[in-house]
Design a protein around this motif. Structure first.
Motif, PDB file in Angstrom:
ATOM      1  N   GLU A  93       0.674  -1.372   0.454  1.00 41.04           N
ATOM      2  CA  GLU A  93       0.268   0.143  -0.335  1.00 41.04           C
ATOM      3  C   GLU A  93       0.965   0.800   0.024  1.00 41.04           C
ATOM      4  OE1 GLU A  93      -0.456  -1.752   4.502  1.00 41.04           O
ATOM      5  OE2 GLU A  93      -0.136  -2.624   2.437  1.00 41.04           O
TER       6      GLU A  93
ATOM      7  N   GLU B  33       3.398   3.781  -1.769  1.00 44.26           N
ATOM      8  CA  GLU B  33       4.515   4.052  -2.757  1.00 44.26           C
ATOM      9  C   GLU B  33       5.426   5.087  -2.561  1.00 44.26           C
ATOM     10  OE1 GLU B  33       1.224   6.028  -5.130  1.00 44.26           O
ATOM     11  OE2 GLU B  33      -0.257   4.046  -5.903  1.00 44.26           O
TER      12      GLU B  33
ATOM     13  N   ARG C  55      -0.269  11.635  -3.708  1.00 45.17           N
ATOM     14  CA  ARG C  55      -0.637  10.561  -2.969  1.00 45.17           C
ATOM     15  C   ARG C  55      -1.673  10.524  -1.959  1.00 45.17           C
ATOM     16  NH1 ARG C  55       3.750  10.253  -5.938  1.00 45.17           N
ATOM     17  NH2 ARG C  55       4.008   8.272  -6.945  1.00 45.17           N
TER      18      ARG C  55
ATOM     19  N   ASN D  80      -5.077  10.956  -1.771  1.00 42.54           N
ATOM     20  CA  ASN D  80      -5.831  10.034  -1.894  1.00 42.54           C
ATOM     21  C   ASN D  80      -6.259   8.492  -0.580  1.00 42.54           C
ATOM     22  OD1 ASN D  80      -7.145  10.468  -4.224  1.00 42.54           O
ATOM     23  ND2 ASN D  80      -5.435  10.832  -5.244  1.00 42.54           N
TER      24      ASN D  80
ATOM     25  N   ILE E 235      -2.539   7.809   0.335  1.00 33.11           N
ATOM     26  CA  ILE E 235      -2.390   6.814  -0.208  1.00 33.11           C
ATOM     27  C   ILE E 235      -1.077   7.234   1.099  1.00 33.11           C
ATOM     28  CG2 ILE E 235      -0.666   5.965  -1.552  1.00 33.11           C
ATOM     29  CD1 ILE E 235      -2.840   6.457  -4.085  1.00 33.11           C
TER      30      ILE E 235
END
Length: 195
Positions: free
Chosen positions: A28, A30, A88, A91, A93
Motif C-alpha cells: 500500500e 508508494e 497520493r 487519496n 495513500i
C-alpha cells in the motif's frame, strides 16, 4: 491525511534497496519520485527513478514554491515536488520519501507528523565499500560523498527511528515493523476520530 515516511541517511547506505524491499512487503506504500539536477545513471528513467531537471527548470520550480523540500547534495540539487506528495496523501495513500538529511529536516518542519527513519551503515568502512562497489561515481565523488556522510551521521540522534543496515533482511524487518506500527497508529486514530 495519509502517513508520510521519510527514509534518510548517507549516500550509499542502501536507502533505495531497503525501500524497494519495504514496498514489496507493504504494497500500500508508494514511493514519491524526487526531482534532481544530476544526470541519469544507466537504466534510470525520467519520471520513474527521478524527475531529471535542468538547473534552470529546478530554479523555476523553487521560485514557484513547487517543492515541499529541496537541498543541494554533492554538487547536485534534489527536491520533493509538492504535487507528488499531495496527489497520493489526498487519496489516503501512505508515501515514502527517500531523501537526504537536509531535506529530511525541512520535511520535519513542513510536516511534523511525518515518520522519520535514519538508516545507519554498520561502519564507515562498509559505507565506503558500498559507494566504491556500486561503480557509479568517480573516486573524487566517492571521497566527497564520504566526507558528507561523516557529517550526516552526527545527525542520526535527531531522528525518531534508526535502523542499522548491516544484514539486509534484518534491516528490512526492522523498517517494516516501524511502518506497520505507524500505519496502525494512523488507522486507529482515524477510527477514533470517526466514532
Amino acid at each position: 491525511m495519509a502517513r508520510v515516511f521519510v527514509i534518510t541517511g548517507p549516500s550509499g547506505v542502501g536507502k533505495g534497496t531497503l525501500i524497494r524491499s519495504l514496498i514489496a512487503r507493504v504494497p500500500e506504500l508508494e514511493l514519491s519520485v524526487s526531482a534532481t539536477t544530476r544526470r541519469p545513471r544507466p537504466g534510470e528513467r525520467d519520471g520513474v527513478h527521478y524527475h531529471f531537471l535542468s538547473d534552470a527548470a529546478f530554479d523555476a520550480k523553487v521560485r514557484e514554491g513547487a517543492f515541499v523540500e529541496h537541498a543541494a547534495y554533492s554538487g547536485r540539487r534534489y527536491g520533493t515536488l509538492r504535487s507528488e506528495l499531495e496527489r497520493r496523501t489526498a487519496n489516503g495513500i501512505p508515501v515514502v520519501l527517500e531523501i537526504e538529511v537536509q531535506g529530511a529536516r525541512q520535511i520535519r518542519r513542513a510536516l511534523p507528523d511525518a515518520v522519520q527513519v535514519f538508516i545507519v551503515p554498520p561502519s564507515t568502512a562498509a559505507l565506503q565499500e558500498r559507494l566504491v562497489g556500486r561503480g557509479t561515481d568517480a573516486p573524487e565523488e566517492v571521497a566527497r560523498r564520504l566526507r558528507v556522510a561523516e557529517q550526516e551521521l552526527t545527525a542520526r540522534d535527531e531522528f525518531q527511528y534508526q535502523v542499522v543496515n548491516d544484514r539486509l533482511e534484518d534491516a528490512v524487518d526492522a523498517l517494516e515493523a516501524i511502518v506497520r506500527r505507524e500505519l496502525g497508529r494512523c488507522a486507529s486514530g482515524a477510527e477514533g476520530a470517526g466514532s
